[in-house]
Design an enzyme around this catalytic site. Sequence first.
Site, mmCIF file in Angstrom:
data_model
loop_
_atom_site.group_PDB
_atom_site.id
_atom_site.type_symbol
_atom_site.label_atom_id
_atom_site.label_comp_id
_atom_site.label_asym_id
_atom_site.label_seq_id
_atom_site.Cartn_x
_atom_site.Cartn_y
_atom_site.Cartn_z
ATOM 1 N N LYS A 89 43.672 43.916 31.861
ATOM 2 C CA LYS A 89 44.623 43.052 32.613
ATOM 3 C C LYS A 89 43.451 42.287 32.296
ATOM 4 O O LYS A 89 42.499 42.094 33.376
ATOM 5 C CB LYS A 89 45.283 43.469 33.549
ATOM 6 C CG LYS A 89 46.228 42.229 34.014
ATOM 7 C CD LYS A 89 46.077 43.188 35.697
ATOM 8 C CE LYS A 89 45.735 42.440 36.660
ATOM 9 N NZ LYS A 89 45.485 40.792 36.617
ATOM 10 N N GLU B 290 30.736 44.089 37.783
ATOM 11 C CA GLU B 290 30.329 42.957 37.243
ATOM 12 C C GLU B 290 31.009 41.951 38.453
ATOM 13 O O GLU B 290 31.797 41.468 38.406
ATOM 14 C CB GLU B 290 30.232 42.073 36.051
ATOM 15 C CG GLU B 290 29.343 41.599 35.222
ATOM 16 C CD GLU B 290 29.475 40.314 35.401
ATOM 17 O OE1 GLU B 290 29.372 38.882 36.766
ATOM 18 O OE2 GLU B 290 30.468 39.455 35.060
ATOM 19 N N CYS C 66 29.807 33.259 36.821
ATOM 20 C CA CYS C 66 29.361 33.737 38.175
ATOM 21 C C CYS C 66 27.688 34.083 38.286
ATOM 22 O O CYS C 66 26.883 34.246 39.152
ATOM 23 C CB CYS C 66 29.696 35.941 37.846
ATOM 24 S SG CYS C 66 29.808 36.094 36.430
ATOM 25 N N GLU D 299 29.039 33.094 47.902
ATOM 26 C CA GLU D 299 28.689 32.293 46.749
ATOM 27 C C GLU D 299 30.415 31.303 46.478
ATOM 28 O O GLU D 299 31.464 31.608 46.976
ATOM 29 C CB GLU D 299 29.939 33.325 45.242
ATOM 30 C CG GLU D 299 30.197 33.043 44.093
ATOM 31 C CD GLU D 299 30.244 33.973 43.283
ATOM 32 O OE1 GLU D 299 31.337 35.297 43.700
ATOM 33 O OE2 GLU D 299 29.867 34.083 42.339
HETATM 34 P P1 ADP Z 1 38.353 36.182 41.298
HETATM 35 O O1 ADP Z 1 38.216 35.885 43.304
HETATM 36 O O2 ADP Z 1 37.086 35.445 40.738
HETATM 37 O O3 ADP Z 1 39.857 35.506 41.218
HETATM 38 P P2 ADP Z 1 39.629 38.238 41.419
HETATM 39 O O4 ADP Z 1 38.460 40.090 41.961
HETATM 40 O O5 ADP Z 1 40.052 38.322 43.097
HETATM 41 O O6 ADP Z 1 38.202 37.709 41.557
HETATM 42 O O7 ADP Z 1 40.169 39.266 40.629
HETATM 43 C C1 ADP Z 1 39.075 39.790 39.401
HETATM 44 C C2 ADP Z 1 40.750 40.360 38.547
HETATM 45 O O8 ADP Z 1 40.883 41.277 39.156
HETATM 46 C C3 ADP Z 1 41.874 39.440 38.403
HETATM 47 O O9 ADP Z 1 43.055 40.347 37.489
HETATM 48 C C4 ADP Z 1 42.654 40.091 39.170
HETATM 49 O O10 ADP Z 1 44.084 40.164 39.202
HETATM 50 C C5 ADP Z 1 41.879 41.847 39.440
HETATM 51 N N1 ADP Z 1 42.642 42.371 41.304
HETATM 52 C C6 ADP Z 1 43.134 41.576 41.861
HETATM 53 N N2 ADP Z 1 42.985 42.524 43.515
HETATM 54 C C7 ADP Z 1 42.681 43.631 42.707
HETATM 55 C C8 ADP Z 1 42.721 44.587 43.391
HETATM 56 N N3 ADP Z 1 43.074 45.897 44.504
HETATM 57 N N4 ADP Z 1 42.775 46.219 42.659
HETATM 58 C C9 ADP Z 1 42.431 45.966 40.421
HETATM 59 N N5 ADP Z 1 42.708 44.920 40.551
HETATM 60 C C10 ADP Z 1 42.465 43.704 41.405
#
Ligand code: ADP
Length: 487
Positions: free
Chosen positions: A193, A267, A301, A398
């Site tokens: 995804k 990561e 990152c 960050e």
């Molecule tokens: P950022 O702050 O860099 O946007 P996120 O951790 O929110 O990072 O998002 C990174 C990825 O994780 C995206 O593909 C997002 O849709 C997905 N994501 C967000 N929340 C969840 C969750 N609870 N479980 C799994 N994947 C998630």
Amino acid sequence: MKEATSNEFFTDWKYAPAPESTDHIKLNKQYDLFINGKFVKPTSKKYFDTINPATEQKLAEVAEANEKDVDLAVTSAKNAYDKVWKKMPAKERSKYIFRIARLMQERAREFAVIESMNGGKPIRESRDVDTPLAANHFFYYAGWADKLDYAFPNKKPQSLGVAGQIIPWNFPLLMAAWKIAPALATGNTVVLKPAETTPLTALKLAELIRDSGLPDGVVNIITGFGKTGAAIVNHPKINKVAFTGSTDVGKLIQKSIAGTNKKVTLELGGKAANIIFDDAPIDQAVEGIINGIFFNQGHVCCAGSRLFIQENVADIVIGKLKQRLETLIVGDPLDKNTDIGAINSKEQLTKINDFIKIGIDEGAEMYQSSCSIPSKGFFCKPTLFLHTSQSHRIVQEEIFGPVLAIQTFRTVEEVIEKANNIPYGLSAGVWTDKGSKIFNLTSKLRAGVVWANTYNKFDPASPFGGYKESGFGREGGLHGLMPYLSF
Ligand code: ADP
């Protein structure tokens, strides 16, 4: 004609615009989910818009996968694993991975342009870094597929099954390659995804994978938000979770898979220290610092977002940094002259601007480039904070934007202590003429990657990953095979 004085020369000239053409780019109006080798409509019947952050214009509509769609994707990956991929001789698997790499090279320009349109990063980065590195990851892991017994002698490496892979928006294509290539090489199948703001190169990759003839279901690419990601993580048929993203979501994932047999690599965030000693090649170091935090808008990152300068060269380094900041070109990501493109989303720009305000309120001295930024789209001026201290939030947290927090130090012990005094441990940089100092620091800095007299250098053969709240597990190199195997 009036002759320019040297001062005018430096302030008055501009590069002529050199925009990359988008004529050859074909984007659909609507994208479905790539499941079992085909694009299929989401059972959710829902779509969401994906935009160009530099113009705020809609690029396409993208399907939002619900739990049922996730189940279809995981089931297709499981069937492909049991019936085809696991049984296929490793050297045949290798040929498919190699073919994906070659096709990616052939379509490199298309990938680079779409990456810049959807993500906001300068075309120079997506053309010279993201796309070639992504192809190289497939080439590199294609080479390992039939040599696993050699890589892990006497260990009988076995594939795990279905890998659920969730990636962020800062390197959409490259992160997809980092995830998919080692999973396939080790005989696993995939449900991936991309992030909700940058789905388009992953969907283009889905088209490429379909064209490559990879057996149906070996790679499934589905789009959606955090809920879709959570449904992948929690699906009972997922054997391995690979996540790159925020530390908060990483913690949630770890909690939700606790007590299951799922293997996981995370990561997560970073707050890298870039350390300049007084014996460093100063001009090169300044360029390295600029590259480390400002190119790619600080959306990395491992960005060198904290700078430690040895006190006796602080004035020189800061003077040169300010000068260089003035020459950075902020604007159209598709212009080949652009150094700093668009911030990936409105939410991210708000977060960065909030941090800039926090830095000012905390009493740090802010310095920004005098450049103008486009009125439409999400842009941020490159920003320095001087006189920061360890307790400042802009030093500890960050920001993920073009914002550099600067401190000074006197001794090696002091800078090691300060650099390590942070919840993160992803990367660091050391600039010095002395090899002994480099070795001393690399062994004491608690960071997964330490660059010496360079910054942000990547190679598929070299492992990458963090300590502490930056996560665990390694991607890249021989180490990157391990999380996808049992022994
Ligand atoms: P950022 O702050 O860099 O946007 P996120 O951790 O929110 O990072 O998002 C990174 C990825 O994780 C995206 O593909 C997002 O849709 C997905 N994501 C967000 N929340 C969840 C969750 N609870 N479980 C799994 N994947 C998630």
